[in-house]
Design an enzyme around this catalytic site. Structure first.
Site, PDB file in Angstrom:
ATOM      1  CG  ASP A  69      -2.801 -33.719  16.562  1.00 55.24           C
ATOM      2  OD1 ASP A  69      -1.836 -34.359  17.014  1.00 55.24           O
ATOM      3  OD2 ASP A  69      -3.893 -34.241  16.252  1.00 55.24           O
ATOM      4  CG  ASP A  71      -1.360 -39.485  14.687  1.00 58.59           C
ATOM      5  OD1 ASP A  71      -0.763 -39.354  13.601  1.00 58.59           O
ATOM      6  OD2 ASP A  71      -0.877 -40.094  15.661  1.00 58.59           O
ATOM      7  CB  THR A 176       2.984 -35.292  15.572  1.00 58.04           C
ATOM      8  OG1 THR A 176       2.585 -36.662  15.615  1.00 58.04           O
ATOM      9  CG2 THR A 176       4.355 -35.212  14.933  1.00 58.04           C
ATOM     10  CE  LYS A 221       0.820 -33.752  20.086  1.00 56.73           C
ATOM     11  NZ  LYS A 221      -0.394 -33.879  19.253  1.00 56.73           N
ATOM     12  CG  ASP A 244      -7.748 -35.484  16.591  1.00 54.72           C
ATOM     13  OD1 ASP A 244      -8.222 -36.577  16.951  1.00 54.72           O
ATOM     14  OD2 ASP A 244      -6.534 -35.222  16.656  1.00 54.72           O
ATOM     15  CG  ASN A 247      -5.256 -37.049  24.925  1.00 57.44           C
ATOM     16  OD1 ASN A 247      -5.508 -37.200  26.109  1.00 57.44           O
ATOM     17  ND2 ASN A 247      -5.554 -37.954  24.009  1.00 57.44           N
TER      18      ASN A 247
END
Length: 316
Positions: A69, A71, A176, A221, A244, A247
């Site tokens: 991921d 962000d 992402t 994703k 992190d 989701n």
């Protein structure tokens, strides 16, 4: 696609959009990975500083890869917000829209998690701003924006994890919700294999203001990783994934080696309950280690970071 007859029409539609977004992202990522590989070979003549080795073994495996991921996992903050700042500087939109981007970024930094309502608002803003602009123009500007706002926000620890996978001969992909063009730039700069990202529709090289499928977020994703693994001949049980956010639990649950990086509260709780490994680079302290396999030859245990998405032009 699995049978969805038991789902309501609304749920079937949402699932179909997730699958479409995932497949489009996988197709885009594969198209640009070869180009990025050529660029890495050219850059390899230089002697970059070797990152610190992670504390766990990394075993080369042709059927293993790492999925990161972006962000708050690879980079502090959200890529789309930094991109918005750069576009404002270049007068793509007005001050009131900048204020909205600033508020979204401030909320993201304080909360440390992705909020669907904030992310949807940011995506709608970005799509309206780029509509009618050429893809090549935004790619060129994106290179400048990376240097201005993103380069100094890459987490060194996560980048080292990604490099460990690369050093072991494994591919490393960014996954992402950020635009595929932005992700491609980040991947190129970090020397990663490629990336899966949200694909914005373009016709004859010009953005239409629409998406292909839906944003690459949550279940989408996982669909993208599944599609790419099938195309690349990967064994997901031998792959690693890093995030992190709670989701991304669908993506993390898809692989044999999930890792929680700078986790939000829900993901930390979920990871501990399932004995997933944890790492936190936000405080400088060594993160708790959970569920370390007894056998070292179980495949790649390292995780990846950063990465690159592919420019995908979809014509009707």
């Amino acid at each position: 696609m699995a049978a969805m007859g038991w789902l309501t029409p609304r749920r079937r539609s949402a699932t179909a959009r997730s699958v479409l977004a995932g497949e489009a992202a996988a197709e885009a990522a594969r198209k640009t990975s070869q180009q990025l590989e050529m660029e890495r070979e050219t850059a390899a003549r230089a002697a970059p500083e070797k990152p610190a080795e992670p504390e766990f073994p990394v075993v080369g495996d042709a059927e293993a890869a790492a999925f990161f991921d972006l962000d708050n996992t690879v980079m502090q903050g959200a890529a789309i917000f930094h991109f918005g700042r750069g576009l404002y500087k270049r007068k793509f939109f007005q001050r009131r829209e900048l204020a909205r981007f600033a508020w979204q970024q401030a909320w993201f930094r304080l909360a440390g998690v992705e909020d669907p309502e904030h992310m949807q608002d940011a995506r709608d803003s970005a799509l309206s701003i780029v509509k009618g602009h050429r893809v090549s123009e935004l790619m060129s500007i994106g290179e400048e924006i990376y240097d201005e706002y993103m380069a100094d926000r890459i987490w060194p620890g996560t980048r080292a994890l990604a490099q460990a996978h690369l050093d072991a001969g494994q591919k490393v992909w960014l996954v992402t919700a950020a635009p595929v063009e932005t992700a491609t730039i980040i991947a190129r700069r970090l020397g990663l294999t490629g990336a899966l990202g949200t694909v914005a529709e373009s016709v004859d090289g010009v953005y239409t203001g629409k998406l292909v499928g839906e944003p690459l977020h949550g279940p989408a994703k996982a669909e993208a990783v599944r599609a790419l693994a099938a195309a690349e001949g990967l064994d997901l049980n031998r792959c690693a994934a890093y995030s992190d956010s709670h989701n991304d639990i669908p993506m993390l649950s898809l692989v044999g080696h999930p890792y929680a990086i700078n986790p939000d509260t829900k993901l930390r709780k979920h990871a501990k309950a399932r004995e997933w490994r944890l790492r936190d680079y936000r405080t400088g302290r060594k993160a708790a280690k959970v569920g370390i396999p007894a056998a070292a030859g179980v495949g790649a245990l390292a995780g990846g970071t950063a990465a690159a998405v592919a420019l995908h032009r979809r014509r009707r």
